[in-house]
Design a protein around this motif. Structure first.
Motif, PDB file in Angstrom:
ATOM      1  N   LEU A   1     -43.153 -24.974  -0.665  1.00 48.45           N
ATOM      2  CA  LEU A   1     -43.460 -24.921  -2.095  1.00 48.45           C
ATOM      3  C   LEU A   1     -42.506 -23.990  -2.833  1.00 48.45           C
ATOM      4  CD1 LEU A   1     -47.367 -24.806  -1.918  1.00 48.45           C
ATOM      5  CD2 LEU A   1     -45.943 -26.755  -2.592  1.00 48.45           C
ATOM      6  N   LEU A   2     -42.147 -22.879  -2.202  1.00 49.83           N
ATOM      7  CA  LEU A   2     -41.180 -21.971  -2.821  1.00 49.83           C
ATOM      8  C   LEU A   2     -39.812 -22.637  -2.947  1.00 49.83           C
ATOM      9  CD1 LEU A   2     -41.973 -18.517  -1.171  1.00 49.83           C
ATOM     10  CD2 LEU A   2     -42.077 -19.057  -3.611  1.00 49.83           C
ATOM     11  N   GLU A   3     -39.410 -23.347  -1.912  1.00 49.93           N
ATOM     12  CA  GLU A   3     -38.113 -24.012  -1.936  1.00 49.93           C
ATOM     13  C   GLU A   3     -38.028 -25.030  -3.059  1.00 49.93           C
ATOM     14  OE1 GLU A   3     -35.062 -26.231   1.205  1.00 49.93           O
ATOM     15  OE2 GLU A   3     -37.139 -25.829   1.781  1.00 49.93           O
ATOM     16  N   LEU A   4     -39.179 -25.631  -3.385  1.00 47.98           N
ATOM     17  CA  LEU A   4     -39.233 -26.635  -4.448  1.00 47.98           C
ATOM     18  C   LEU A   4     -39.581 -26.036  -5.805  1.00 47.98           C
ATOM     19  CD1 LEU A   4     -41.153 -29.344  -2.392  1.00 47.98           C
ATOM     20  CD2 LEU A   4     -38.782 -29.520  -3.184  1.00 47.98           C
ATOM     21  N   ASP A   5     -39.695 -24.699  -5.853  1.00 55.18           N
ATOM     22  CA  ASP A   5     -40.032 -23.986  -7.091  1.00 55.18           C
ATOM     23  C   ASP A   5     -41.373 -24.453  -7.659  1.00 55.18           C
ATOM     24  OD1 ASP A   5     -39.698 -22.108  -9.104  1.00 55.18           O
ATOM     25  OD2 ASP A   5     -38.535 -23.464 -10.387  1.00 55.18           O
ATOM     26  N   LEU A   6     -42.376 -24.515  -6.779  1.00 53.23           N
ATOM     27  CA  LEU A   6     -43.703 -24.982  -7.185  1.00 53.23           C
ATOM     28  C   LEU A   6     -44.751 -23.863  -7.152  1.00 53.23           C
ATOM     29  CD1 LEU A   6     -43.778 -28.417  -5.297  1.00 53.23           C
ATOM     30  CD2 LEU A   6     -43.278 -28.005  -7.721  1.00 53.23           C
TER      31      LEU A   6
ATOM     32  N   LEU B   1     -43.451 -15.396  -9.995  1.00 52.66           N
ATOM     33  CA  LEU B   1     -42.107 -15.869  -9.750  1.00 52.66           C
ATOM     34  C   LEU B   1     -41.283 -15.780 -11.029  1.00 52.66           C
ATOM     35  CD1 LEU B   1     -40.883 -17.105  -7.073  1.00 52.66           C
ATOM     36  CD2 LEU B   1     -43.389 -16.861  -7.127  1.00 52.66           C
ATOM     37  N   GLN B   2     -40.104 -15.222 -10.897  1.00 46.87           N
ATOM     38  CA  GLN B   2     -39.191 -15.191 -12.031  1.00 46.87           C
ATOM     39  C   GLN B   2     -38.421 -16.506 -12.102  1.00 46.87           C
ATOM     40  OE1 GLN B   2     -36.682 -11.759 -11.793  1.00 46.87           O
ATOM     41  NE2 GLN B   2     -38.250 -10.379 -12.547  1.00 46.87           N
ATOM     42  N   ARG B   3     -38.334 -17.056 -13.294  1.00 47.12           N
ATOM     43  CA  ARG B   3     -37.573 -18.271 -13.530  1.00 47.12           C
ATOM     44  C   ARG B   3     -36.284 -17.917 -14.262  1.00 47.12           C
ATOM     45  NH1 ARG B   3     -42.369 -20.083 -12.099  1.00 47.12           N
ATOM     46  NH2 ARG B   3     -42.295 -21.516 -10.413  1.00 47.12           N
ATOM     47  N   PRO B   4     -35.273 -18.780 -14.202  1.00 46.75           N
ATOM     48  CA  PRO B   4     -34.000 -18.485 -14.878  1.00 46.75           C
ATOM     49  C   PRO B   4     -34.159 -18.058 -16.330  1.00 46.75           C
ATOM     50  CG  PRO B   4     -33.762 -20.417 -13.487  1.00 46.75           C
ATOM     51  CD  PRO B   4     -35.214 -20.040 -13.451  1.00 46.75           C
ATOM     52  N   ALA B   5     -35.124 -18.651 -17.019  1.00 48.54           N
ATOM     53  CA  ALA B   5     -35.325 -18.305 -18.432  1.00 48.54           C
ATOM     54  C   ALA B   5     -35.814 -16.874 -18.617  1.00 48.54           C
ATOM     55  CB  ALA B   5     -36.331 -19.273 -19.072  1.00 48.54           C
ATOM     56  N   ASP B   6     -36.379 -16.279 -17.509  1.00 45.69           N
ATOM     57  CA  ASP B   6     -36.876 -14.911 -17.589  1.00 45.69           C
ATOM     58  C   ASP B   6     -35.730 -13.906 -17.680  1.00 45.69           C
ATOM     59  OD1 ASP B   6     -39.371 -15.991 -17.355  1.00 45.69           O
ATOM     60  OD2 ASP B   6     -39.506 -15.690 -15.190  1.00 45.69           O
TER      61      ASP B   6
ATOM     62  N   GLY C   1     -35.871 -20.123   5.718  1.00 40.35           N
ATOM     63  CA  GLY C   1     -35.512 -18.870   5.073  1.00 40.35           C
ATOM     64  C   GLY C   1     -34.542 -19.084   3.925  1.00 40.35           C
ATOM     65  N   PHE C   2     -34.283 -18.003   3.179  1.00 42.14           N
ATOM     66  CA  PHE C   2     -33.421 -18.065   2.003  1.00 42.14           C
ATOM     67  C   PHE C   2     -32.300 -17.034   2.140  1.00 42.14           C
ATOM     68  CE2 PHE C   2     -37.711 -19.231   0.648  1.00 42.14           C
ATOM     69  CZ  PHE C   2     -37.501 -20.418  -0.032  1.00 42.14           C
ATOM     70  N   LEU C   3     -31.120 -17.390   1.703  1.00 45.06           N
ATOM     71  CA  LEU C   3     -30.045 -16.421   1.590  1.00 45.06           C
ATOM     72  C   LEU C   3     -30.313 -15.533   0.376  1.00 45.06           C
ATOM     73  CD1 LEU C   3     -27.001 -18.742   2.334  1.00 45.06           C
ATOM     74  CD2 LEU C   3     -28.040 -17.044   3.866  1.00 45.06           C
ATOM     75  N   PRO C   4     -29.879 -14.259   0.414  1.00 46.21           N
ATOM     76  CA  PRO C   4     -30.220 -13.325  -0.678  1.00 46.21           C
ATOM     77  C   PRO C   4     -29.884 -13.835  -2.068  1.00 46.21           C
ATOM     78  CG  PRO C   4     -29.268 -12.125   1.156  1.00 46.21           C
ATOM     79  CD  PRO C   4     -29.144 -13.583   1.496  1.00 46.21           C
ATOM     80  N   ASN C   5     -28.730 -14.467  -2.236  1.00 47.88           N
ATOM     81  CA  ASN C   5     -28.333 -14.910  -3.579  1.00 47.88           C
ATOM     82  C   ASN C   5     -29.104 -16.140  -4.046  1.00 47.88           C
ATOM     83  OD1 ASN C   5     -26.948 -16.372  -1.543  1.00 47.88           O
ATOM     84  ND2 ASN C   5     -25.457 -17.117  -3.038  1.00 47.88           N
ATOM     85  N   LEU C   6     -29.809 -16.809  -3.119  1.00 45.07           N
ATOM     86  CA  LEU C   6     -30.588 -17.994  -3.473  1.00 45.07           C
ATOM     87  C   LEU C   6     -32.093 -17.779  -3.309  1.00 45.07           C
ATOM     88  CD1 LEU C   6     -28.377 -20.712  -1.715  1.00 45.07           C
ATOM     89  CD2 LEU C   6     -28.389 -20.088  -4.149  1.00 45.07           C
ATOM     90  N   SER C   7     -32.483 -16.573  -2.975  1.00 43.87           N
ATOM     91  CA  SER C   7     -33.891 -16.309  -2.679  1.00 43.87           C
ATOM     92  C   SER C   7     -34.722 -16.254  -3.958  1.00 43.87           C
ATOM     93  CB  SER C   7     -34.038 -14.983  -1.929  1.00 43.87           C
ATOM     94  OG  SER C   7     -33.587 -13.917  -2.737  1.00 43.87           O
ATOM     95  N   PRO C   8     -35.992 -16.688  -3.893  1.00 42.89           N
ATOM     96  CA  PRO C   8     -36.876 -16.572  -5.062  1.00 42.89           C
ATOM     97  C   PRO C   8     -37.028 -15.105  -5.457  1.00 42.89           C
ATOM     98  CG  PRO C   8     -37.832 -18.013  -3.394  1.00 42.89           C
ATOM     99  CD  PRO C   8     -36.656 -17.331  -2.762  1.00 42.89           C
ATOM    100  N   LYS C   9     -36.981 -14.830  -6.739  1.00 38.82           N
ATOM    101  CA  LYS C   9     -37.105 -13.472  -7.265  1.00 38.82           C
ATOM    102  C   LYS C   9     -38.510 -13.286  -7.843  1.00 38.82           C
ATOM    103  CE  LYS C   9     -32.778 -12.537  -6.337  1.00 38.82           C
ATOM    104  NZ  LYS C   9     -32.348 -13.849  -5.795  1.00 38.82           N
ATOM    105  N   LEU C  10     -39.069 -12.099  -7.625  1.00 39.21           N
ATOM    106  CA  LEU C  10     -40.435 -11.814  -8.038  1.00 39.21           C
ATOM    107  C   LEU C  10     -40.482 -10.695  -9.070  1.00 39.21           C
ATOM    108  CD1 LEU C  10     -42.144 -11.729  -4.510  1.00 39.21           C
ATOM    109  CD2 LEU C  10     -41.882 -13.702  -6.029  1.00 39.21           C
ATOM    110  N   GLN C  11     -41.497 -10.732  -9.897  1.00 39.12           N
ATOM    111  CA  GLN C  11     -41.813  -9.619 -10.793  1.00 39.12           C
ATOM    112  C   GLN C  11     -43.170  -9.071 -10.394  1.00 39.12           C
ATOM    113  OE1 GLN C  11     -42.206 -10.592 -14.941  1.00 39.12           O
ATOM    114  NE2 GLN C  11     -42.796  -8.520 -15.522  1.00 39.12           N
ATOM    115  N   LEU C  12     -43.229  -7.778 -10.138  1.00 40.39           N
ATOM    116  CA  LEU C  12     -44.481  -7.142  -9.752  1.00 40.39           C
ATOM    117  C   LEU C  12     -45.362  -6.977 -10.982  1.00 40.39           C
ATOM    118  CD1 LEU C  12     -46.110  -5.780  -7.476  1.00 40.39           C
ATOM    119  CD2 LEU C  12     -44.986  -3.630  -8.087  1.00 40.39           C
TER     120      LEU C  12
END
Length: 246
Positions: free
Chosen positions: A183-188, A241-246, A214-225
């Motif tokens: 689900l993370l890989e598909l941004d869901l 989950l942070q999205r590009p628009a964030d 797994g994800f490489l660091p530059n492609l890994s999902p980014k989080l906001q606490l």
């Protein structure tokens, strides 16, 4: 306007070293009563919960909403006592005699064409074995949802889009790690609740909240606490989950 998919939240408890079960994949029972109440609250706020066959197989049951206050709040919101419980599995290699099928919840199956055929064959076998007693064994799903990619894998984006048309606006994901990874890989995924429990499990084969490739660091999902709560020896972490628009 109908949203394109449900708002999806992962809720998991993990050890201090990031494992959601031991190396034998035993049921994870290291969370406290506070963590269980937290999980039940998240389930009660949802329209449906989603979990993989491995998670179901480990426990044999699903967590239902039992707190009278939460049941009452659902009723006041015009919701049934329990959310829908959706099992996702490619093969549908499930045991129709586990306790899950006797629990007072609506059960849906999300699978492939082959999985749907396999499950119906298992029920026919059970019916032949039990004879007239099969009517007393409600080993069936209210709905069997088949969404398949050209590679004959479960088409999760299409499945979640379909759930939105069925008035599933809030979805809680209860594991396991492979499902969360896909689900993370598909941004869901929109949010995560992770409970860090004061135990170390270790083991290089023990499952984690996010398995898969797994994800490489530059492609890994980014989080906001969003928040951190400490209750006795457990830490409750809430991320979005942070999205590009964030």
């Amino acid at each position: 306007m109908l949203q394109h998919r449900p708002h999806t939240t992962v809720v998991l408890a993990m050890s201090a070293d990031g494992k959601i079960a031991d190396f034998k994949r035993s049921p994870a029972r290291f969370g406290s009563r506070v963590d269980k109440a937290h999980l039940e609250k998240q389930i009660a706020a949802s329209d449906a919960v989603l979990f993989g066959a491995g998670t179901l197989g480990a426990y044999g049951t699903t967590l239902t909403v039992s707190d009278p206050t939460l049941v009452r709040l659902r009723a006041q919101a015009g919701k049934p006592p329990q959310p829908v419980h959706i099992v996702t599995t490619h093969s549908a290699n499930l045991n129709p005699e586990i306790h899950f099928f006797q629990q007072p919840v609506r059960r849906w199956l999300l699978t492939t064409t082959a999985g749907a055929v396999s499950w119906k064959g298992r029920l026919q076998t059970l019916s032949s074995t039990l004879g007239n007693e099969v009517e007393e064994c409600p080993s069936e799903f209210e709905q069997i949802l088949v969404f398949e990619t050209p590679a004959r894998e479960i088409d999760m984006p299409a499945a979640l889009k379909h759930l939105a048309t069925l008035h599933i606006t809030r979805l809680v994901v209860l594991g396991g790690g492979k499902l969360v990874a896909s689900l993370l890989e598909l941004d869901l995924i929109d949010e995560l609740w992770l409970t860090v429990c004061p135990v170390i499990l270790g083991g290089n084969t023990a499952p984690t909240p996010v398995d898969g490739k797994g994800f490489l660091p530059n492609l890994s999902p980014k989080l906001q606490l969003l928040e951190v709560n400490t209750v006795e020896q457990e830490v409750f972490l809430h991320y979005r989950l942070q999205r590009p628009a964030d």
